[in-house]
Design a protein around this motif. Structure first.
Motif, PDB file in Angstrom:
ATOM      1  N   ASP A 249       0.809  -1.102   0.119  1.00 26.92           N
ATOM      2  CA  ASP A 249       0.117  -0.067   0.002  1.00 26.92           C
ATOM      3  C   ASP A 249       1.011   1.272  -0.061  1.00 26.92           C
ATOM      4  N   ARG A 250       1.935   1.173   0.552  1.00 26.12           N
ATOM      5  CA  ARG A 250       2.909   2.317   0.390  1.00 26.12           C
ATOM      6  C   ARG A 250       3.556   2.276  -0.606  1.00 26.12           C
ATOM      7  N   GLY A 251       3.504   1.490  -1.571  1.00 24.16           N
ATOM      8  CA  GLY A 251       4.464   1.464  -2.698  1.00 24.16           C
ATOM      9  C   GLY A 251       5.928   1.092  -2.646  1.00 24.16           C
ATOM     10  N   LEU A 252       6.212   0.197  -1.622  1.00 31.79           N
ATOM     11  CA  LEU A 252       7.402  -0.383  -1.310  1.00 31.79           C
ATOM     12  C   LEU A 252       7.738  -1.535  -2.199  1.00 31.79           C
ATOM     13  N   LEU A 253       6.620  -2.148  -2.193  1.00 34.46           N
ATOM     14  CA  LEU A 253       6.567  -3.666  -2.729  1.00 34.46           C
ATOM     15  C   LEU A 253       5.545  -3.818  -3.795  1.00 34.46           C
ATOM     16  N   ASP A 254       5.934  -4.942  -4.611  1.00 34.97           N
ATOM     17  CA  ASP A 254       4.764  -5.366  -5.338  1.00 34.97           C
ATOM     18  C   ASP A 254       4.922  -6.651  -5.991  1.00 34.97           C
ATOM     19  N   TYR A 255       3.971  -7.238  -6.590  1.00 40.34           N
ATOM     20  CA  TYR A 255       4.075  -8.636  -6.986  1.00 40.34           C
ATOM     21  C   TYR A 255       3.986  -8.677  -8.489  1.00 40.34           C
ATOM     22  N   TYR A 256       5.162  -9.367  -9.078  1.00 39.93           N
ATOM     23  CA  TYR A 256       5.240  -9.079 -10.438  1.00 39.93           C
ATOM     24  C   TYR A 256       5.486 -10.467 -11.228  1.00 39.93           C
ATOM     25  N   LEU A 257       4.822 -10.326 -12.592  1.00 32.55           N
ATOM     26  CA  LEU A 257       5.131 -11.586 -13.572  1.00 32.55           C
ATOM     27  C   LEU A 257       5.961 -11.089 -14.548  1.00 32.55           C
ATOM     28  N   VAL A 258       7.485 -11.546 -14.530  1.00 32.17           N
ATOM     29  CA  VAL A 258       8.431 -11.184 -15.424  1.00 32.17           C
ATOM     30  C   VAL A 258       8.515 -12.084 -16.522  1.00 32.17           C
ATOM     31  N   THR A 259       8.582 -11.667 -17.679  1.00 31.83           N
ATOM     32  CA  THR A 259       8.795 -12.547 -18.580  1.00 31.83           C
ATOM     33  C   THR A 259       9.928 -12.133 -19.587  1.00 31.83           C
ATOM     34  N   ALA A 260      10.510 -13.112 -20.266  1.00 30.42           N
ATOM     35  CA  ALA A 260      11.613 -12.776 -21.124  1.00 30.42           C
ATOM     36  C   ALA A 260      11.948 -13.881 -22.318  1.00 30.42           C
ATOM     37  N   GLY A 261      12.514 -13.762 -23.317  1.00 26.13           N
ATOM     38  CA  GLY A 261      12.693 -14.504 -24.339  1.00 26.13           C
ATOM     39  C   GLY A 261      14.192 -14.550 -24.700  1.00 26.13           C
ATOM     40  N   LYS A 262      14.724 -15.965 -25.277  1.00 22.22           N
ATOM     41  CA  LYS A 262      16.089 -15.867 -25.757  1.00 22.22           C
ATOM     42  C   LYS A 262      15.947 -15.998 -27.403  1.00 22.22           C
ATOM     43  N   PRO A 263      16.641 -14.787 -28.093  1.00 22.41           N
ATOM     44  CA  PRO A 263      16.643 -14.487 -29.297  1.00 22.41           C
ATOM     45  C   PRO A 263      17.092 -15.788 -30.175  1.00 22.41           C
ATOM     46  N   ALA A 264      16.469 -15.898 -31.404  1.00 22.75           N
ATOM     47  CA  ALA A 264      17.059 -17.088 -32.145  1.00 22.75           C
ATOM     48  C   ALA A 264      18.243 -16.637 -32.677  1.00 22.75           C
ATOM     49  N   GLY A 265      19.311 -17.372 -32.624  1.00 20.92           N
ATOM     50  CA  GLY A 265      20.632 -17.191 -33.244  1.00 20.92           C
ATOM     51  C   GLY A 265      21.603 -16.058 -32.383  1.00 20.92           C
ATOM     52  N   SER A 266      21.109 -16.205 -31.139  1.00 18.59           N
ATOM     53  CA  SER A 266      21.578 -15.165 -30.194  1.00 18.59           C
ATOM     54  C   SER A 266      23.046 -15.709 -29.658  1.00 18.59           C
ATOM     55  N   GLY A 267      23.258 -17.050 -29.832  1.00 19.08           N
ATOM     56  CA  GLY A 267      24.707 -17.470 -29.125  1.00 19.08           C
ATOM     57  C   GLY A 267      25.013 -17.420 -27.801  1.00 19.08           C
ATOM     58  N   VAL A 268      24.074 -16.876 -26.995  1.00 19.49           N
ATOM     59  CA  VAL A 268      24.419 -16.940 -25.404  1.00 19.49           C
ATOM     60  C   VAL A 268      24.534 -18.283 -24.924  1.00 19.49           C
TER      61      VAL A 268
END
Length: 268
Positions: A249-268
Protein backbone atom coordinates in the motif's frame (compact mmCIF):
# COMPACT_ATOMS: atom_id res chain seq x y z
CA UNK A 1 20.20 -7.30 7.39
CA UNK A 2 21.90 -10.59 8.23
CA UNK A 3 24.94 -11.81 6.32
CA UNK A 4 24.79 -14.45 3.62
CA UNK A 5 25.76 -17.36 5.89
CA UNK A 6 22.99 -16.49 8.34
CA UNK A 7 20.46 -16.11 5.53
CA UNK A 8 21.42 -19.46 4.06
CA UNK A 9 21.12 -21.15 7.45
CA UNK A 10 17.69 -19.61 8.03
CA UNK A 11 16.36 -20.75 4.68
CA UNK A 12 17.70 -24.22 5.33
CA UNK A 13 15.88 -24.39 8.67
CA UNK A 14 12.62 -23.36 7.05
CA UNK A 15 12.75 -25.20 3.74
CA UNK A 16 15.12 -28.09 4.42
CA UNK A 17 15.00 -29.17 8.02
CA UNK A 18 11.45 -27.85 8.25
CA UNK A 19 8.64 -28.26 5.73
CA UNK A 20 7.17 -24.82 5.13
CA UNK A 21 4.62 -26.22 2.68
CA UNK A 22 2.98 -28.15 5.51
CA UNK A 23 1.99 -24.98 7.38
CA UNK A 24 -1.70 -23.94 7.26
CA UNK A 25 -0.75 -20.54 5.83
CA UNK A 26 0.12 -22.33 2.58
CA UNK A 27 -1.78 -25.65 2.35
CA UNK A 28 -1.86 -28.05 -0.55
CA UNK A 29 1.90 -28.52 -0.80
CA UNK A 30 2.52 -25.17 -2.49
CA UNK A 31 4.57 -22.30 -1.05
CA UNK A 32 3.22 -19.13 -2.62
CA UNK A 33 1.03 -16.16 -1.75
CA UNK A 34 -1.63 -17.05 -4.30
CA UNK A 35 -3.45 -15.31 -7.13
CA UNK A 36 -6.92 -14.47 -5.79
CA UNK A 37 -8.64 -12.97 -8.80
CA UNK A 38 -12.34 -13.83 -8.79
CA UNK A 39 -12.39 -14.94 -5.13
CA UNK A 40 -14.95 -13.27 -2.87
CA UNK A 41 -12.83 -11.93 -0.02
CA UNK A 42 -15.72 -10.48 2.00
CA UNK A 43 -16.64 -13.71 3.75
CA UNK A 44 -14.79 -16.66 5.18
CA UNK A 45 -12.12 -18.31 3.09
CA UNK A 46 -11.75 -22.07 2.84
CA UNK A 47 -8.62 -24.16 2.55
CA UNK A 48 -9.86 -25.21 -0.88
CA UNK A 49 -9.89 -21.56 -1.96
CA UNK A 50 -6.39 -21.09 -0.57
CA UNK A 51 -5.09 -24.06 -2.56
CA UNK A 52 -6.94 -22.84 -5.66
CA UNK A 53 -5.24 -19.43 -5.34
CA UNK A 54 -1.84 -21.09 -5.41
CA UNK A 55 -2.79 -23.23 -8.39
CA UNK A 56 -4.03 -20.08 -10.14
CA UNK A 57 -0.64 -18.40 -9.66
CA UNK A 58 1.07 -21.32 -11.39
CA UNK A 59 -1.50 -21.28 -14.17
CA UNK A 60 -0.93 -17.56 -14.71
CA UNK A 61 2.80 -18.20 -15.12
CA UNK A 62 2.25 -21.16 -17.41
CA UNK A 63 -0.14 -19.17 -19.59
CA UNK A 64 2.54 -16.49 -19.97
CA UNK A 65 5.21 -19.11 -20.62
CA UNK A 66 3.08 -20.87 -23.26
CA UNK A 67 4.75 -24.29 -23.14
CA UNK A 68 4.03 -26.48 -26.15
CA UNK A 69 3.49 -30.24 -26.25
CA UNK A 70 6.91 -31.89 -26.30
CA UNK A 71 8.73 -28.98 -24.67
CA UNK A 72 11.42 -29.51 -22.04
CA UNK A 73 10.60 -27.44 -18.95
CA UNK A 74 12.77 -26.41 -15.99
CA UNK A 75 11.39 -25.02 -12.74
CA UNK A 76 13.93 -23.18 -10.57
CA UNK A 77 12.95 -23.33 -6.90
CA UNK A 78 10.65 -26.32 -7.27
CA UNK A 79 10.07 -27.01 -3.57
CA UNK A 80 7.91 -30.07 -2.97
CA UNK A 81 7.26 -30.48 -6.68
CA UNK A 82 3.53 -29.72 -6.74
CA UNK A 83 3.93 -26.89 -9.22
CA UNK A 84 6.36 -28.78 -11.44
CA UNK A 85 3.79 -31.56 -11.77
CA UNK A 86 1.14 -28.99 -12.70
CA UNK A 87 3.06 -28.26 -15.89
CA UNK A 88 2.12 -31.76 -17.08
CA UNK A 89 -1.24 -30.30 -18.11
CA UNK A 90 0.66 -28.84 -21.08
CA UNK A 91 2.02 -32.25 -22.17
CA UNK A 92 5.76 -31.53 -22.00
CA UNK A 93 8.32 -34.12 -22.99
CA UNK A 94 10.00 -33.69 -19.62
CA UNK A 95 9.97 -31.47 -16.55
CA UNK A 96 12.95 -30.93 -14.27
CA UNK A 97 12.69 -29.28 -10.88
CA UNK A 98 15.72 -27.63 -9.29
CA UNK A 99 15.89 -26.77 -5.60
CA UNK A 100 18.68 -25.71 -3.28
CA UNK A 101 17.57 -27.92 -0.39
CA UNK A 102 18.19 -31.69 -0.67
CA UNK A 103 15.26 -32.38 1.65
CA UNK A 104 12.91 -30.57 -0.71
CA UNK A 105 14.23 -32.59 -3.61
CA UNK A 106 13.69 -35.79 -1.61
CA UNK A 107 10.10 -34.80 -0.76
CA UNK A 108 9.35 -33.91 -4.36
CA UNK A 109 10.86 -37.15 -5.63
CA UNK A 110 8.92 -39.27 -3.12
CA UNK A 111 5.62 -37.64 -4.12
CA UNK A 112 6.17 -37.97 -7.87
CA UNK A 113 4.83 -40.85 -9.94
CA UNK A 114 5.30 -39.53 -13.48
CA UNK A 115 8.43 -40.66 -15.37
CA UNK A 116 8.60 -37.38 -17.25
CA UNK A 117 9.31 -35.47 -14.02
CA UNK A 118 12.52 -35.51 -11.98
CA UNK A 119 14.09 -33.30 -9.33
CA UNK A 120 17.68 -32.22 -8.76
CA UNK A 121 19.56 -30.33 -6.07
CA UNK A 122 21.23 -27.15 -7.25
CA UNK A 123 21.41 -23.38 -7.08
CA UNK A 124 19.69 -20.83 -9.32
CA UNK A 125 23.07 -19.28 -10.17
CA UNK A 126 24.73 -22.64 -10.92
CA UNK A 127 22.23 -24.79 -12.82
CA UNK A 128 23.50 -28.38 -13.23
CA UNK A 129 22.28 -28.89 -16.81
CA UNK A 130 24.03 -28.47 -20.18
CA UNK A 131 23.61 -25.52 -22.51
CA UNK A 132 20.32 -25.36 -24.44
CA UNK A 133 18.68 -28.10 -22.36
CA UNK A 134 15.24 -26.49 -22.04
CA UNK A 135 12.58 -24.78 -24.10
CA UNK A 136 10.86 -23.15 -21.14
CA UNK A 137 11.99 -22.01 -17.69
CA UNK A 138 9.76 -20.90 -14.82
CA UNK A 139 10.27 -19.83 -11.24
CA UNK A 140 7.35 -19.22 -8.88
CA UNK A 141 7.94 -17.24 -5.70
CA UNK A 142 11.58 -18.21 -5.30
CA UNK A 143 13.55 -15.31 -6.81
CA UNK A 144 13.13 -13.18 -3.67
CA UNK A 145 15.57 -15.64 -2.08
CA UNK A 146 18.18 -15.60 -4.83
CA UNK A 147 21.55 -14.39 -3.58
CA UNK A 148 22.89 -13.96 -7.12
CA UNK A 149 20.27 -12.60 -9.51
CA UNK A 150 22.80 -11.83 -12.28
CA UNK A 151 23.98 -15.44 -12.00
CA UNK A 152 20.42 -16.71 -12.31
CA UNK A 153 19.89 -14.56 -15.38
CA UNK A 154 23.06 -15.86 -17.03
CA UNK A 155 22.23 -19.47 -16.21
CA UNK A 156 18.67 -19.08 -17.39
CA UNK A 157 19.88 -17.74 -20.72
CA UNK A 158 22.49 -20.49 -20.98
CA UNK A 159 20.17 -23.46 -20.44
CA UNK A 160 17.41 -22.15 -22.72
CA UNK A 161 17.40 -22.98 -26.41
CA UNK A 162 17.29 -20.16 -28.93
CA UNK A 163 13.67 -19.07 -29.04
CA UNK A 164 13.09 -20.35 -25.50
CA UNK A 165 11.09 -18.44 -22.92
CA UNK A 166 11.43 -17.61 -19.23
CA UNK A 167 8.76 -16.56 -16.72
CA UNK A 168 9.35 -15.56 -13.10
CA UNK A 169 6.78 -14.45 -10.58
CA UNK A 170 7.40 -13.18 -7.07
CA UNK A 171 7.52 -10.01 -4.99
CA UNK A 172 10.23 -7.40 -5.57
CA UNK A 173 11.03 -3.96 -4.21
CA UNK A 174 9.51 -1.29 -6.42
CA UNK A 175 12.81 0.63 -6.45
CA UNK A 176 16.28 0.66 -4.92
CA UNK A 177 15.14 3.52 -2.69
CA UNK A 178 12.35 1.33 -1.26
CA UNK A 179 14.65 -1.50 -0.23
CA UNK A 180 15.93 -0.13 3.12
CA UNK A 181 12.39 0.61 4.31
CA UNK A 182 11.28 -2.90 3.33
CA UNK A 183 14.07 -4.34 5.47
CA UNK A 184 12.83 -2.25 8.39
CA UNK A 185 9.12 -2.90 7.92
CA UNK A 186 8.72 -6.56 6.87
CA UNK A 187 10.14 -9.31 9.06
CA UNK A 188 11.04 -11.67 6.23
CA UNK A 189 13.30 -8.96 4.80
CA UNK A 190 14.63 -7.98 8.22
CA UNK A 191 15.68 -11.57 8.91
CA UNK A 192 17.20 -12.01 5.47
CA UNK A 193 14.81 -14.77 4.49
CA UNK A 194 13.80 -12.54 1.57
CA UNK A 195 16.00 -10.05 -0.25
CA UNK A 196 14.64 -6.68 -1.49
CA UNK A 197 15.70 -6.98 -5.12
CA UNK A 198 14.53 -3.86 -7.02
CA UNK A 199 12.42 -4.97 -9.96
CA UNK A 200 14.20 -2.69 -12.44
CA UNK A 201 17.53 -4.24 -11.52
CA UNK A 202 16.12 -7.73 -12.06
CA UNK A 203 15.03 -6.71 -15.56
CA UNK A 204 18.42 -5.16 -16.26
CA UNK A 205 20.17 -8.41 -15.26
CA UNK A 206 17.98 -10.42 -17.63
CA UNK A 207 18.76 -8.03 -20.49
CA UNK A 208 22.48 -8.10 -19.68
CA UNK A 209 22.37 -11.90 -19.93
CA UNK A 210 21.21 -11.59 -23.53
CA UNK A 211 17.47 -12.10 -23.07
CA UNK A 212 15.02 -9.95 -25.02
CA UNK A 213 11.43 -8.72 -24.74
CA UNK A 214 11.96 -8.44 -20.98
CA UNK A 215 8.81 -7.20 -19.26
CA UNK A 216 7.42 -6.93 -15.73
CA UNK A 217 3.67 -6.82 -15.14
CA UNK A 218 2.26 -5.96 -11.73
CA UNK A 219 -0.22 -8.57 -10.50
CA UNK A 220 -0.27 -7.34 -6.90
CA UNK A 221 -3.88 -6.24 -7.23
CA UNK A 222 -4.83 -9.92 -7.19
CA UNK A 223 -2.25 -11.05 -4.62
CA UNK A 224 -2.06 -8.69 -1.67
CA UNK A 225 -5.75 -8.39 -0.74
CA UNK A 226 -6.32 -12.13 -0.82
CA UNK A 227 -3.17 -12.95 1.09
CA UNK A 228 -3.92 -10.32 3.72
CA UNK A 229 -7.48 -11.59 4.16
CA UNK A 230 -6.20 -15.14 4.55
CA UNK A 231 -3.70 -14.00 7.18
CA UNK A 232 -6.37 -11.94 8.93
CA UNK A 233 -8.70 -14.90 9.26
CA UNK A 234 -5.96 -17.16 10.70
CA UNK A 235 -5.05 -18.32 13.17
CA UNK A 236 -1.67 -19.21 11.74
CA UNK A 237 0.54 -20.55 14.52
CA UNK A 238 3.75 -19.33 12.92
CA UNK A 239 2.56 -15.73 13.33
CA UNK A 240 2.81 -14.64 9.69
CA UNK A 241 3.27 -10.92 9.32
CA UNK A 242 0.58 -8.83 7.59
CA UNK A 243 3.14 -6.12 6.80
CA UNK A 244 3.32 -7.27 3.17
CA UNK A 245 0.01 -5.55 2.45
CA UNK A 246 1.08 -2.41 4.30
CA UNK A 247 4.35 -2.29 2.35
CA UNK A 248 2.47 -2.76 -0.92
CA UNK A 249 0.00 0.00 0.00
CA UNK A 250 2.95 2.31 0.61
CA UNK A 251 4.40 1.54 -2.81
CA UNK A 252 7.49 -0.21 -1.44
CA UNK A 253 6.71 -3.70 -2.65
CA UNK A 254 4.77 -5.32 -5.45
CA UNK A 255 4.15 -8.72 -6.93
CA UNK A 256 5.28 -9.11 -10.55
CA UNK A 257 5.11 -11.48 -13.47
CA UNK A 258 8.40 -11.16 -15.34
CA UNK A 259 8.82 -12.64 -18.80
CA UNK A 260 11.68 -12.78 -21.28
CA UNK A 261 12.79 -14.70 -24.36
CA UNK A 262 16.07 -15.90 -25.77
CA UNK A 263 16.47 -14.57 -29.31
CA UNK A 264 17.00 -17.00 -32.15
CA UNK A 265 20.65 -17.15 -33.14
CA UNK A 266 21.69 -15.27 -30.02
CA UNK A 267 24.69 -17.47 -29.31
CA UNK A 268 24.26 -16.86 -25.56
Amino acid sequence: MTDRAERTARRRRLYGEGDLAALPVFAGGFINFGYWRGVDLAGELTTEQRVASQEALYDLVLDALAPRPGDRVLEVGSGGGVGARRTLRHDPALVRGLDLEPEQVARATAANDDPRVAFTTGAAHDVPFPDASFDRLLSVEAAQHFEDVPGFAREGARVLVDGGRLAVTTFFATSAAAAPELVRLVRSFTSGLDLPHPVDEVLDHLRAAGLADVTATSIGEHVWSGLDRWLELGPHPNGWDRAYRRAADRGLLDYYLVTAGKPAGSGV
